[in-house]
Write a protein that holds these residues in place. Sequence first.
Motif, PDB file in Angstrom:
ATOM      1  N   ALA A 193       0.837  -1.207   0.000  1.00 51.06           N
ATOM      2  CA  ALA A 193       0.000   0.000   0.000  1.00 51.06           C
ATOM      3  C   ALA A 193       0.877   1.265   0.000  1.00 51.06           C
ATOM      4  CB  ALA A 193      -0.943  -0.002   1.204  1.00 51.06           C
ATOM      5  N   LEU A 194       2.078   1.168   0.599  1.00 53.13           N
ATOM      6  CA  LEU A 194       3.011   2.314   0.612  1.00 53.13           C
ATOM      7  C   LEU A 194       3.965   2.300  -0.580  1.00 53.13           C
ATOM      8  CD1 LEU A 194       1.972   2.492   3.582  1.00 53.13           C
ATOM      9  CD2 LEU A 194       4.255   3.319   4.171  1.00 53.13           C
ATOM     10  N   SER A 195       4.560   1.128  -0.862  1.00 57.73           N
ATOM     11  CA  SER A 195       5.618   1.094  -1.885  1.00 57.73           C
ATOM     12  C   SER A 195       5.077   1.408  -3.276  1.00 57.73           C
ATOM     13  CB  SER A 195       6.342  -0.251  -1.875  1.00 57.73           C
ATOM     14  OG  SER A 195       5.464  -1.293  -2.220  1.00 57.73           O
ATOM     15  N   THR A 196       3.811   1.059  -3.545  1.00 61.08           N
ATOM     16  CA  THR A 196       3.236   1.379  -4.862  1.00 61.08           C
ATOM     17  C   THR A 196       3.022   2.888  -5.034  1.00 61.08           C
ATOM     18  OG1 THR A 196       1.036   0.937  -3.959  1.00 61.08           O
ATOM     19  CG2 THR A 196       2.059  -0.848  -5.207  1.00 61.08           C
ATOM     20  N   ARG A 197       3.048   3.621  -3.932  1.00 61.36           N
ATOM     21  CA  ARG A 197       2.935   5.091  -4.004  1.00 61.36           C
ATOM     22  C   ARG A 197       4.290   5.769  -3.815  1.00 61.36           C
ATOM     23  NH1 ARG A 197      -1.800   3.307  -1.377  1.00 61.36           N
ATOM     24  NH2 ARG A 197      -3.735   4.309  -2.051  1.00 61.36           N
ATOM     25  N   ASP A 198       5.370   4.980  -3.900  1.00 58.57           N
ATOM     26  CA  ASP A 198       6.731   5.476  -3.673  1.00 58.57           C
ATOM     27  C   ASP A 198       6.842   6.168  -2.304  1.00 58.57           C
ATOM     28  OD1 ASP A 198       9.439   5.838  -4.295  1.00 58.57           O
ATOM     29  OD2 ASP A 198       9.106   7.838  -5.122  1.00 58.57           O
ATOM     30  N   ALA A 199       6.134   5.610  -1.319  1.00 61.90           N
ATOM     31  CA  ALA A 199       6.166   6.172   0.039  1.00 61.90           C
ATOM     32  C   ALA A 199       6.984   5.285   0.984  1.00 61.90           C
ATOM     33  CB  ALA A 199       4.738   6.319   0.560  1.00 61.90           C
ATOM     34  N   ALA A 200       7.543   4.204   0.459  1.00 63.28           N
ATOM     35  CA  ALA A 200       8.416   3.302   1.222  1.00 63.28           C
ATOM     36  C   ALA A 200       9.103   2.383   0.219  1.00 63.28           C
ATOM     37  CB  ALA A 200       7.611   2.465   2.214  1.00 63.28           C
ATOM     38  N   ILE A 201      10.190   1.742   0.668  1.00 61.14           N
ATOM     39  CA  ILE A 201      10.849   0.717  -0.151  1.00 61.14           C
ATOM     40  C   ILE A 201      10.470  -0.639   0.441  1.00 61.14           C
ATOM     41  CG2 ILE A 201      13.091  -0.242  -0.859  1.00 61.14           C
ATOM     42  CD1 ILE A 201      14.206   2.659  -0.618  1.00 61.14           C
ATOM     43  N   ASN A 237       6.440  11.657   0.399  1.00 62.96           N
ATOM     44  CA  ASN A 237       5.342  10.792  -0.051  1.00 62.96           C
ATOM     45  C   ASN A 237       4.658  10.061   1.100  1.00 62.96           C
ATOM     46  OD1 ASN A 237       5.701  11.553  -2.698  1.00 62.96           O
ATOM     47  ND2 ASN A 237       7.050   9.847  -3.189  1.00 62.96           N
ATOM     48  N   VAL A 238       5.451   9.657   2.098  1.00 63.77           N
ATOM     49  CA  VAL A 238       4.850   8.926   3.218  1.00 63.77           C
ATOM     50  C   VAL A 238       4.008   9.884   4.079  1.00 63.77           C
ATOM     51  CG1 VAL A 238       6.680   9.050   5.008  1.00 63.77           C
ATOM     52  CG2 VAL A 238       5.288   6.993   4.806  1.00 63.77           C
ATOM     53  N   LEU A 239       4.461  11.131   4.171  1.00 66.73           N
ATOM     54  CA  LEU A 239       3.726  12.146   4.944  1.00 66.73           C
ATOM     55  C   LEU A 239       2.342  12.422   4.326  1.00 66.73           C
ATOM     56  CD1 LEU A 239       4.232  13.876   7.461  1.00 66.73           C
ATOM     57  CD2 LEU A 239       5.201  15.633   6.002  1.00 66.73           C
ATOM     58  N   LYS A 240       2.245  12.322   2.992  1.00 65.59           N
ATOM     59  CA  LYS A 240       0.961  12.549   2.308  1.00 65.59           C
ATOM     60  C   LYS A 240      -0.104  11.531   2.710  1.00 65.59           C
ATOM     61  CE  LYS A 240       3.026  14.393  -1.921  1.00 65.59           C
ATOM     62  NZ  LYS A 240       3.620  13.883  -3.173  1.00 65.59           N
TER      63      LYS A 240
END
Length: 372
Positions: free
Chosen positions: A311-319, A350-353
């Motif tokens: 859910a995060l990595s597909t939004r470039d909000a985590a590796i 990105n993760v903050l969003k």
Amino acid sequence: MHKDMDKELRVIISGGGTGGHIFPAVSIANAIKALRPEAKILFVGALGRMEMQRVPAAGYEIKGLPIRGFFRPLWKPANIGVAFDYLRSKWQAKKLLRQFRPDVAVGVGGYASSAALGAANSLGIPTLIQEQNSYAGLANKKLAAKAAKICVAYEGMERFFPKEKILLTGNPVRQSLLETTISRDDAIRSFGLDPARKTILLVGGSLGARTVNESVLQHLDLVKESGVQFIWQTGKYYNAAINEQLKGQELPNLKVMDFITDMGAAYRAADLVISRAGASSISEFCLIGKPVILVPSPNVAEDHQTKNALALSTRDAAIYVKDSEAPATLLQLAVDTVSNDEKLKSLGENVLKLALPDSANIIANEVIKLAK
């Protein structure tokens, strides 16, 4: 005085088993108390599980049920005893609820919540459930039909729950993390490290994560030569063996701890975090905007940690790194990532969003509404 304010609010909060269920439960209780200081809150947990210590430490009373998880496969003879304990727990929960007379019952997932909220449903007490993961747990899926409200942390949860009951609130997190005022440099110094260097924090949850630990132990040369420093929470279970393996090694840039009590300072010190993908941890990274490499645990129900990580990595909000690939690749990837300021910046933004602030308050208000 508001006519509802003079009636004492009584709330049951049930669930636990892991920190991921307990932190949100305590945060919700604290938010209810802030809004209604006269509220009486009673926790219901599972005997022998983590909540029986953590909840009293947070200042709340807890009652334990003899409930436990079923063994897989389900036809194992040992499950006869488990089923008997479940029935006993349901009976005890009913008795407890009749004595306490709650206005509303809240379930946060985990064994105990299925018995306590099942009992509340049979007694006509309104219930609210809070689902932390992007993939609903078994207890919550079962309880959803009779729940009045379902508070979730991810979009798209109507594939598990009735759409009209869902409220997107996010996961309540440990208040102390958001209230940390320590500077990055002071935080790094508090771990005996050098503020001029990049810092990687490795956490495997309260019990530790064997794969994450192996990923370090297999690459001590890289740790030595990286020019980066590491704060490493091994977990109590693995700590003695790891210290034994590190004996005689000169590693001033590696701070090894069995458990970190001040996670606020640890997060503040870190330029990059390596973590399992539990829902509570992910909510914390979102709220503080922290770049993270997620290594989902393969040992959890329905593989929900992988779903959380995606859910995060597909939004470039985590590796995202697969557990099976971590020992070979994780440490080099972490050293490369922490040295890439542009990558750290985009991960953090990105993760903050994805953050959903004020979750505990929103849920507490829903609980109070239901009590009326």
